[in-house]
Design a protein around this motif. Structure first.
Motif, PDB file in Angstrom:
ATOM      1  N   MET A   1      36.264  35.930  31.156  1.00 35.98           N
ATOM      2  CA  MET A   1      37.625  36.406  31.406  1.00 35.98           C
ATOM      3  C   MET A   1      38.611  35.298  31.042  1.00 35.98           C
ATOM      4  N   THR A   2      39.676  35.639  30.363  1.00 34.63           N
ATOM      5  CA  THR A   2      40.678  34.674  29.925  1.00 34.63           C
ATOM      6  C   THR A   2      41.610  34.298  31.074  1.00 34.63           C
ATOM      7  N   LEU A   3      41.959  33.035  31.153  1.00 31.40           N
ATOM      8  CA  LEU A   3      42.938  32.579  32.136  1.00 31.40           C
ATOM      9  C   LEU A   3      44.321  33.103  31.770  1.00 31.40           C
ATOM     10  N   HIS A   4      45.002  33.671  32.755  1.00 28.14           N
ATOM     11  CA  HIS A   4      46.382  34.103  32.600  1.00 28.14           C
ATOM     12  C   HIS A   4      47.252  33.357  33.610  1.00 28.14           C
ATOM     13  N   VAL A   5      48.470  33.009  33.200  1.00 28.67           N
ATOM     14  CA  VAL A   5      49.403  32.310  34.083  1.00 28.67           C
ATOM     15  C   VAL A   5      50.747  33.028  34.055  1.00 28.67           C
ATOM     16  N   THR A   6      51.499  32.898  35.134  1.00 37.14           N
ATOM     17  CA  THR A   6      52.843  33.458  35.198  1.00 37.14           C
ATOM     18  C   THR A   6      53.838  32.348  34.889  1.00 37.14           C
ATOM     19  N   ASP A   7      54.524  32.492  33.766  1.00 42.80           N
ATOM     20  CA  ASP A   7      55.443  31.475  33.268  1.00 42.80           C
ATOM     21  C   ASP A   7      56.843  31.723  33.831  1.00 42.80           C
ATOM     22  N   PHE A 376      35.448  34.924  42.641  1.00 40.54           N
ATOM     23  CA  PHE A 376      36.187  33.662  42.690  1.00 40.54           C
ATOM     24  C   PHE A 376      36.729  33.340  41.298  1.00 40.54           C
ATOM     25  N   GLU A 377      35.883  33.437  40.293  1.00 42.52           N
ATOM     26  CA  GLU A 377      36.295  33.098  38.935  1.00 42.52           C
ATOM     27  C   GLU A 377      37.397  34.039  38.440  1.00 42.52           C
ATOM     28  N   ALA A 378      37.259  35.326  38.742  1.00 43.79           N
ATOM     29  CA  ALA A 378      38.285  36.283  38.321  1.00 43.79           C
ATOM     30  C   ALA A 378      39.617  35.979  38.991  1.00 43.79           C
ATOM     31  N   ALA A 379      39.571  35.609  40.280  1.00 43.54           N
ATOM     32  CA  ALA A 379      40.804  35.290  40.998  1.00 43.54           C
ATOM     33  C   ALA A 379      41.478  34.053  40.410  1.00 43.54           C
ATOM     34  N   ASP A 382      43.248  34.625  37.303  1.00 43.38           N
ATOM     35  CA  ASP A 382      44.436  35.444  37.494  1.00 43.38           C
ATOM     36  C   ASP A 382      45.544  34.577  38.087  1.00 43.38           C
ATOM     37  N   ASP A 383      46.092  33.683  37.249  1.00 41.84           N
ATOM     38  CA  ASP A 383      47.211  32.831  37.655  1.00 41.84           C
ATOM     39  C   ASP A 383      46.837  31.943  38.840  1.00 41.84           C
ATOM     40  N   PHE A 384      45.619  31.386  38.821  1.00 43.04           N
ATOM     41  CA  PHE A 384      45.161  30.446  39.850  1.00 43.04           C
ATOM     42  C   PHE A 384      45.334  31.038  41.253  1.00 43.04           C
ATOM     43  N   ASN A 385      44.840  32.265  41.432  1.00 42.74           N
ATOM     44  CA  ASN A 385      45.032  32.976  42.692  1.00 42.74           C
ATOM     45  C   ASN A 385      44.063  32.444  43.749  1.00 42.74           C
ATOM     46  N   THR A 386      44.456  31.375  44.405  1.00 44.02           N
ATOM     47  CA  THR A 386      43.585  30.736  45.390  1.00 44.02           C
ATOM     48  C   THR A 386      43.379  31.608  46.631  1.00 44.02           C
ATOM     49  N   ARG A 387      44.323  32.485  46.922  1.00 41.15           N
ATOM     50  CA  ARG A 387      44.163  33.357  48.103  1.00 41.15           C
ATOM     51  C   ARG A 387      42.954  34.264  47.933  1.00 41.15           C
ATOM     52  N   GLU A 388      42.844  34.915  46.781  1.00 39.55           N
ATOM     53  CA  GLU A 388      41.704  35.798  46.542  1.00 39.55           C
ATOM     54  C   GLU A 388      40.424  34.990  46.333  1.00 39.55           C
ATOM     55  N   ALA A 389      40.541  33.824  45.723  1.00 38.73           N
ATOM     56  CA  ALA A 389      39.368  32.972  45.540  1.00 38.73           C
ATOM     57  C   ALA A 389      38.835  32.499  46.893  1.00 38.73           C
ATOM     58  N   MET A 390      39.742  32.166  47.815  1.00 32.95           N
ATOM     59  CA  MET A 390      39.335  31.787  49.159  1.00 32.95           C
ATOM     60  C   MET A 390      38.625  32.945  49.849  1.00 32.95           C
ATOM     61  N   ALA A 391      39.144  34.156  49.657  1.00 29.87           N
ATOM     62  CA  ALA A 391      38.501  35.334  50.251  1.00 29.87           C
ATOM     63  C   ALA A 391      37.084  35.502  49.717  1.00 29.87           C
TER      64      ALA A 391
END
Length: 494
Positions: A1-7, A376-379, A382-391
């Motif tokens: 999955m490609t990394l995406h960021v919110t600019d 975790f990797e998908a989260a 997805d713009d470094f979504n640590t909340r979902e990665a923590m879950a």
């Protein structure tokens, strides 16, 4: 999955494409060295650290630059309180920052540039802006002409004609446009500028202002403006264009807006490809702030709660959110960290037990472990979504607990995968200290180091300097860096 960021610049979620396929150039606007770092600063540090760690997990080499602003009127305001001149005040706080960064288990940046060592680069950039017609000299100061840059306001989505005046009101008569901002300030520091920023114990404003640093320039003696500092230091160490610029959301305007204007006008190149802004920690519905005096220092928070609990608190929300720092939210972080630590410990205990077998296979548990890693990797992509990665990590802990409770024989390969997931994702990426590395052993070691330093001080007081030096050398050979300060010796375990 490609990394995406919110600019922040485009307001869009975009696929991340660094200029170099193998390397990411990352800049973080660092702190002004006039106050202790607080929990809000530590949160920005930690999210930037995890961005750095995740990029490395994806296989990139990361060149990470984070500045210290050691030339500023607020620093001068501390003269007499924590140092005898501007340079001493800055050194005091830089030392504190570096110590708490290590305590928070942050990856070291590649460079920590300071303004005072880059004045020549700043002057050169200001000269370039004047030569290109984007800046002008007035009364020994130099100002950026915002009307000369068509893109001014693009980061903060503002119109130049509607902007309020920037800088000190006394500068207005020197400027063509009230929104123009200072690149170089003539003379030293006006005592009136620092009076409102002083704390008890500081020198009188006139005495403090006399200890401010100044430099020679083509326009006369003076000091660099705030905004030009980051432009000069980032381009010096990362080049004219770099990949990611991180800053607190309170710096979007004017600081980051001005960085873009002066950098792109000086170089003719895009300054930063992606702008990421961290949210502000809230205390009782107000932003945690040094000026509001409503902060908890990062050092005090680490001492009271530990780095793992703090990092869990920070990473339980996405970097762009504005989390609330309170007894309740810290208690939630403590509970989450205990769940993670217990899940890891149970996975290790089960994997290392006689009940873990090579030929036992439990496909559902294997799928659960693989699924947690994938989530975790998908989260994170997805713009470094640590909340979902923590879950996802918490789900892994729950899966481990249920598995160990329900089984009498264990699938060793699956448990090994679970242990590695905790260590790879929670440890290497989130920077959490699984396995008790932050526990009693470190505390005991620190107590022993303090005892050795006490003995060293006694030797120095008795005039036994050779023996005192031997003790210091022995500590350094063990990886303990000792620093002698006016307040006494301090140390850092490398």
């Amino acid at each position: 999955m490609t990394l995406h960021v919110t600019d922040t610049l485009t307001g869009e979620r975009e696929a991340f494409e660094p200029a170099n396929d193998d390397e990411v150039l990352l800049y973080l606007c660092g702190l002004t060295t006039s106050d202790p770092a607080h929990v809000g600063h530590a949160r920005t540090w930690t999210h930037t650290d995890v961005i750095h760690r995740w990029l490395e997990y994806l296989g990139y080499d990361v060149r990470h630059v984070e500045n210290f602003t050691d030339v500023n009127e607020k620093i001068v305001a501390r003269v007499g309180e924590v140092g005898d001149d501007e340079r001493e005040v800055a050194r005091h706080y830089v030392s504190e920052f570096l110590e708490v960064m290590r305590d928070l288990n942050l990856r070291r940046a590649d460079v920590y540039p300071r303004v005072s060592e880059h004045v020549d680069v700043i002057v050169e950039m200001v000269e370039t802006l004047i030569e290109k017609g984007y800046a002008y000299e007035s009364e020994g100061s130099v100002y950026f002409d915002v009307a000369a840059f068509d893109g001014y306001g693009k980061l903060s989505n503002q119109d130049v004609d509607e902007m309020e005046s920037q800088g000190n009101p006394d500068e207005r008569s020197e400027k063509r446009n009230p929104a123009d901002f200072a690149l170089w300030k003539a003379g030293g520091v006006d005592p009136e500028e620092i009076a409102d920023h002083q704390h008890e114990g500081a020198a009188p404003p006139e005495e403090a202002a006399a200890e401010a640093l100044t430099w020679d320039s083509p326009w006369g003696e003076g000091r660099p403006g705030w905004h030009i500092e980051c432009s000069a230091m980032s381009t010096e160490h990362l080049g004219e264009t770099f990949d990611i610029h991180v800053a607190g959301s309170d710096l979007v305007f004017p600081h980051n807006e001005n960085e873009i204007a002066q950098s792109e006008c000086a170089t003719g190149q895009t300054f930063a490809k992606y702008w990421l802004h961290t949210g502000m920690v809230q205390v009782e519905d107000e932003k945690m702030s040094s000026s509001l005096r409503n902060f908890t220092t990062a050092a005090d928070a680490v001492a009271e709660f530990g780095a793992d609990v703090l990092r869990t608190f920070f990473l339980s929300t996405v970097y762009s959110a504005d989390p609330t720092f309170s007894e309740e939210t810290i208690a939630e972080a403590e509970e989450r960290w205990e769940r993670l630590e217990r899940g890891y410990e149970r996975a290790v205990e089960a994997a290392d037990s006689v009940d873990a077998y090579a030929r036992v296979e439990h496909p559902e548990f294997r799928e659960a472990v693989a699924g947690a890693r994938a989530e975790f990797e998908a989260a994170m992509n997805d713009d470094f979504n640590t909340r979902e990665a923590m879950a996802a990590l918490l789900d892994l802990a729950s899966e481990v607990n249920a598995y160990v409770d329900e089984r009498e024989e264990y699938d060793f390969a699956a448990l090994k995968d679970a242990v590695e997931a905790f260590e790879d994702l929670g440890g290497d990426v989130f920077g959490l200290s699984f396995g008790g590395s932050e526990g009693g052993d470190v505390s005991i070691a620190e107590d022993l180091i303090e005892l050795v330093l006490d003995v060293r001080e006694e030797e120095r007081a008795a005039g036994n300097y050779e023996r005192a030096d031997e003790l210091r050398d022995e500590l350094e050979a063990l990886g303990v860096e000792v620093q002698d300060t006016d307040e006494g010796p301090s140390f850092r375990i490398e």
